[in-house]
Design an enzyme around this catalytic site. Structure first.
Site, PDB file in Angstrom:
ATOM      1  CD  GLU A 151       6.043   0.180  -8.185  1.00 39.45           C
ATOM      2  OE1 GLU A 151       6.666  -0.223  -7.192  1.00 39.45           O
ATOM      3  OE2 GLU A 151       6.089   1.358  -8.582  1.00 39.45           O
ATOM      4  CE  LYS A 165      23.222   0.238  -1.845  1.00 39.87           C
ATOM      5  NZ  LYS A 165      22.845  -0.584  -3.020  1.00 39.87           N
ATOM      6  CD  GLU A 186       9.627   8.290  -5.692  1.00 41.21           C
ATOM      7  OE1 GLU A 186       8.766   7.376  -5.651  1.00 41.21           O
ATOM      8  OE2 GLU A 186      10.403   8.458  -6.640  1.00 41.21           O
ATOM      9  CB  CYS A 232       7.434   4.708  -8.775  1.00 43.06           C
ATOM     10  SG  CYS A 232       8.710   5.915  -8.814  1.00 43.06           S
TER      11      CYS A 232
END
Ligand code: ADP
Length: 503
Positions: free
Chosen positions: A405, A194, A268, A303
């Site tokens: 983040e 997806k 992840e 990331c």
């Protein structure tokens, strides 16, 4: 398959606009392009201009079910092929992707706003490399013989898990997809991916190209939104393994779905990766390393971005100044222009989120925002999601900019005096994905490398994902590893024990 529409060119296309149009409105299921069963689609926007460049099929549970059933059927025969044969086919896919690397680079630049020269070409190259690497690992799917008793033959064999459901994000979509699809296929699984709603095109083209080599149904691609298309995929009873890259929040939803079905999951997730610079470092190499580590050319949308930089006090001011000068020299502009270093943020939502962090930093007492580089002047780009990189000083570890983040071109540089103190700061984070250390004192460097809470620590370099290096974090950064041989063995196979009593 002949009655299915096949709108895309067989030769590589260097016109990403035409290719985006041709890819409009389709999933790739069972070896062919198919529209969403609902007939619905959603807009894919060029973030450099705000203009719509394509429509993507808007997948839902019915599309998911069709893709998963095709994948389950195809997997039975795929798993029977000798492992080296599967690897050879994946290797053949890599060659095809190399032939189309420039096309894929242009397409990914168009849909994500990542600069062609500095980012998109790199991604297209790494993708082919990942398929090539895993394509060579078919014969490594080995078991063991276990010393049990003289008249008992006891062996283990590696078996595939079945249908793998893979959910990917938008920042490096082809690369992160390759890390999942390549090992899954070589190990004998079939895959339903997806894609991220912001970047569905290049991965769809990769899927179509690979389907010229692979048996139909082994590799399927769906586009759509998280709750409508991602959720039914993770919950589908025939999906026997989940692999996800994205936010911590969604990662937890995926992990809960895996727990409900008792199936394995690889996650992840985010990061807040520290970069620690000692005064004895090779100064110029470290400044240029900071630019790479912070992924400024990807607008910080990574990331592993070094969004917390700790610099030993004697060189702090000089380092900040040198970094500002280096980022100022980077050219912001049209992602498809060869002169451009820095392209755009992916979407309006992300743009606003990053801006709110910048505003908060600017409003913090004692903080200085060093705003770098220059906005593009081209009128055609005036609606583009360009955001000048910002280096903050004067913020401390309580700031949300140091803790959360940001996923944008924003980094915070703080001074430090003692290795133990900086280690404590670096580890004081919910995340643990990556870290880098810059020093010529390898005794100190190695000592800290052992004690940093991170899945990957690099000393005097900070490279992007490389095939054959295990990649993945600890703490809220995720579960499991990707990119390596053991990632394939541990995450895409199970070990069966077979015993033969010959007494
Ligand atoms: P980001 O904030 O970077 O977009 P997300 O975690 O929201 O990160 O998205 C990463 C991927 O997860 C995307 O493909 C998205 O569509 C998908 N996703 C979002 N919500 C869900 C969900 N509830 N179930 C499954 N997939 C989801």
């Amino acid at each position: 398959m002949l009655d299915r529409p096949h709108p895309t060119p067989s030769a590589p296309s260097n016109d990403p606009f035409a290719l985006a149009k041709a890819l409009s409105g389709f999933h790739f299921i069972g070896g062919g392009y198919v529209p969403a069963r609902s007939g619905r689609s959603f807009a894919v926007v060029n973030p450099a201009t705000g203009q719509q460049v394509a429509q993507a099929a808007e997948g839902d549970a019915a599309d998911v079910d069709a893709a998963v059933r095709n994948a389950a059927e195809a997997q039975k025969e795929w798993a029977k092929l000798p492992a080296r044969k599967r690897g050879a086919l994946v290797h053949q896919c890599a060659a095809l992707l190399k032939d189309h690397a420039e096309e894929l680079a242009r397409l990914i630049a168009l849909e994500t706003g990542k600069a062609l020269r500095t980012e998109s070409r790199v991604e297209a190259g790494v993708v082919a490399d990942i398929f090539e690497f895993f394509g060579g690992l078919g014969s490594e799917l080995k078991g063991e013989s276990v010393p049990f008793a003289p008249n008992v033959l006891s062996v283990t064999v590696r078996e595939p898990l079945g249908v793998v459901g893979a959910i990917i994000p938008w920042n490096v979509p082809m690369l992160l997809m390759a890390l999942k699809v390549a090992p899954a296929l070589v190990a004998g699984n079939s895959v339903v991916v997806k894609s991220a709603e912001e970047a569905p095109l290049a991965v769809l083209r990769v899927c179509e190209l690979m389907n010229r080599v692979l048996p139909p149904g082994v590799f399927n691609m769906l586009s759509g939104f998280g709750p409508e298309c991602g959720a039914p995929l993770v919950e589908h009873p025939l999906v026997r393994k989940l692999t996800f890259t994205g936010s911590v929040e969604t990662g937890k939803i995926v992990a809960k779905a895996a727990a409900e079905k008792l199936i394995p999951v690889t996650l992840e997730l985010g990061g807040k990766s520290p970069m620690i610079v000692f005064a004895d470092c090779d100064f110029d190499k470290t400044v240029s390393g900071a630019l790479t580590s912070m992924r400024f050319t990807r607008q910080g949308q990574s990331c592993t971005a070094a969004s917390r930089i700790y610099v030993e006090r004697p060189i702090f001011d000089r380092f900040v100044q040198a970094m500002k000068t280096a980022v100022d020299a980077m050219v912001m502009g049209d992602p498809l222009d060869e002169k451009t270093d820095i392209g755009t943020i992916i979407s309006t939502g992300q743009f606003e989120k990053v801006q709110s962090f910048i505003e908060e930093g600017k409003a913090t007492a004692g903080a200085t925002a060093h705003v770098c580089s220059a906005m593009p002047k081209d009128q055609a780009l005036k609606k583009g999601l360009f955001l000048q990189p910002v280096i903050f000083t004067g913020l401390d570890s309580k700031s949300r900019l140091v803790r959360e983040e940001i996923f944008g071109p924003v980094t915070v540089i703080q001074p430090f005096d003692e290795p133990e103190a900086v280690l404590a700061e670096a580890n004081d984070s919910e995340y643990g994905l990556a870290a880098s250390l810059w020093t010529n004192n390898l005794k100190v460097g190695l000592d800290l490398a052992h004690r940093l809470e991170a899945g990957l620590v690099q000393i005097n370099q900070n490279l992007v994902v490389q095939a054959n290096l295990s990649y993945g974090g600890v703490k809220s950064s995720g579960l499991g590893k990707e990119a390596s041989l053991e990632a394939m063995l541990e995450h895409f196979t199970h070990k069966k024990t077979i015993m033969v009593n010959m007494a």
